[in-house]
Motif scaffolding. Sequence first.
Motif, PDB file in Angstrom:
ATOM      1  N   VAL A   1       0.847  -1.188   0.000  1.00 32.47           N
ATOM      2  CA  VAL A   1       0.000   0.000   0.000  1.00 32.47           C
ATOM      3  C   VAL A   1       0.886   1.242   0.000  1.00 32.47           C
ATOM      4  O   VAL A   1       2.015   1.218   0.483  1.00 32.47           O
ATOM      5  N   LEU A   2       0.366   2.329  -0.575  1.00 28.43           N
ATOM      6  CA  LEU A   2       1.055   3.620  -0.574  1.00 28.43           C
ATOM      7  C   LEU A   2       0.255   4.588   0.274  1.00 28.43           C
ATOM      8  O   LEU A   2      -0.965   4.751   0.067  1.00 28.43           O
TER       9      LEU A   2
ATOM     10  N   LEU B   1      -1.688   0.687  11.395  1.00 25.74           N
ATOM     11  CA  LEU B   1      -2.802  -0.248  11.220  1.00 25.74           C
ATOM     12  C   LEU B   1      -2.621  -1.100   9.965  1.00 25.74           C
ATOM     13  O   LEU B   1      -2.999  -2.284   9.952  1.00 25.74           O
ATOM     14  N   ALA B   2      -2.053  -0.518   8.904  1.00 29.68           N
ATOM     15  CA  ALA B   2      -1.775  -1.310   7.703  1.00 29.68           C
ATOM     16  C   ALA B   2      -0.746  -2.391   8.008  1.00 29.68           C
ATOM     17  O   ALA B   2      -0.850  -3.536   7.529  1.00 29.68           O
TER      18      ALA B   2
ATOM     19  N   VAL C   1       4.251  -1.341   3.550  1.00 31.10           N
ATOM     20  CA  VAL C   1       3.849   0.061   3.480  1.00 31.10           C
ATOM     21  C   VAL C   1       4.937   0.906   2.845  1.00 31.10           C
ATOM     22  O   VAL C   1       6.091   0.893   3.283  1.00 31.10           O
ATOM     23  N   ILE C   2       4.535   1.654   1.804  1.00 24.43           N
ATOM     24  CA  ILE C   2       5.375   2.694   1.226  1.00 24.43           C
ATOM     25  C   ILE C   2       4.744   4.029   1.621  1.00 24.43           C
ATOM     26  O   ILE C   2       3.557   4.252   1.378  1.00 24.43           O
ATOM     27  N   GLY C   3       5.531   4.900   2.250  1.00 23.87           N
ATOM     28  CA  GLY C   3       5.012   6.197   2.654  1.00 23.87           C
ATOM     29  C   GLY C   3       5.683   7.322   1.890  1.00 23.87           C
ATOM     30  O   GLY C   3       6.835   7.190   1.469  1.00 23.87           O
TER      31      GLY C   3
ATOM     32  N   TYR D   1      -3.692   5.501  -0.273  1.00 27.10           N
ATOM     33  CA  TYR D   1      -4.453   6.328   0.654  1.00 27.10           C
ATOM     34  C   TYR D   1      -3.931   7.752   0.527  1.00 27.10           C
ATOM     35  O   TYR D   1      -2.799   8.050   0.895  1.00 27.10           O
ATOM     36  N   ASP D   2      -4.776   8.636  -0.010  1.00 26.50           N
ATOM     37  CA  ASP D   2      -4.324   9.965  -0.418  1.00 26.50           C
ATOM     38  C   ASP D   2      -5.128  11.053   0.285  1.00 26.50           C
ATOM     39  O   ASP D   2      -6.295  11.279  -0.027  1.00 26.50           O
TER      40      ASP D   2
END
Length: 323
Positions: free
Chosen positions: A141-142, A157-158, A165-167, A211-212
């Motif tokens: 997920v991003l 939570l992810a 997770v990529i942030g 998630y944006d």
Amino acid sequence: MKAIVVEKYGGAAELQYQEKPIPVPRPHSALVRLYAIGVNYIDIYHRTGLYPQVLPFTPGLEAAGVVEALGEGVSLCKVGDRVAFASAIGSYAEYNVVPEEQLVPLPDSVSFEQAAALMLQGLTAHYLVTSTYAVQPGETVLIHAAAGGVGLLLTQLAKLRGARVIGTVSTEAKAALAREAGADEVIIYTTQDFVAETRRLTEREGVSVVYDSVGADTFEGSLSVLKPRGMLVSFGNASGVVPPVSPLLLSQKGSLFLTRPSLTHYIATRQELLMRARDLFTWLEQGTLRLYISQKLSLCAAKDAHQLLESRRTTGKLLLIPE
């Protein structure tokens, strides 16, 4: 009581610190004395008129405190109860009247400040990863603004759900915070192209969900990093409102899904509200979920809080504390 009042839409200077009468609880509502108040980006949308309110009004949706009086017919709480809530306008004040079905009882182990830092953004992170797009183990997920209030909770939570997770963040300091919260990879978008980096990190496969909360600046790029049949969850407008988009674009980029969710629709019943809150409190008590409270300001400094949030220099959660 002291309260912040907006008499006309505009900048942070429109947040006026004034004296107001203590409100009287309506039927099926309670008067809550507030001890900690959460500051959220939606408060800015209310102040500017992007999400219009009836003028004049007191902004703020989220707070924690103690029930001081009950309206007629209240059965879900009693005087003296420690409670928190996430969706009652008028919370930049020493007191607020809240519908009883919106009040969440606080465990003894959760402080007012923790509750005010967790309710709105924690409930948002919860529904995003469990309901809007139910993240599955092994998915990538991003998360944009991964060092922000929602971003840090969303990252945790992810990871709890087994995701990679990529942030994205704006500075190296924020990158360190995102990694501390569990992000596997962090892209500093001010010096790196997040689209190219995300494609590289996923070997050009793309991510399952983005998630944006940033909005206009990241929207097109977010669509471009999704794998076929992936989902873009656009839940904020920090950089401006996303312009109109043709549904054909979703087809051209891989039969993508696009949603614009709101917390209101994911805590529409008391049962769902309490379920999500109980999960968050349990994880907090277990040490599985960590809160990042960046600053606590006096209620009279609400202008400063909004300016900090709009500058996008903040990390974690901002709180207002009534004097």
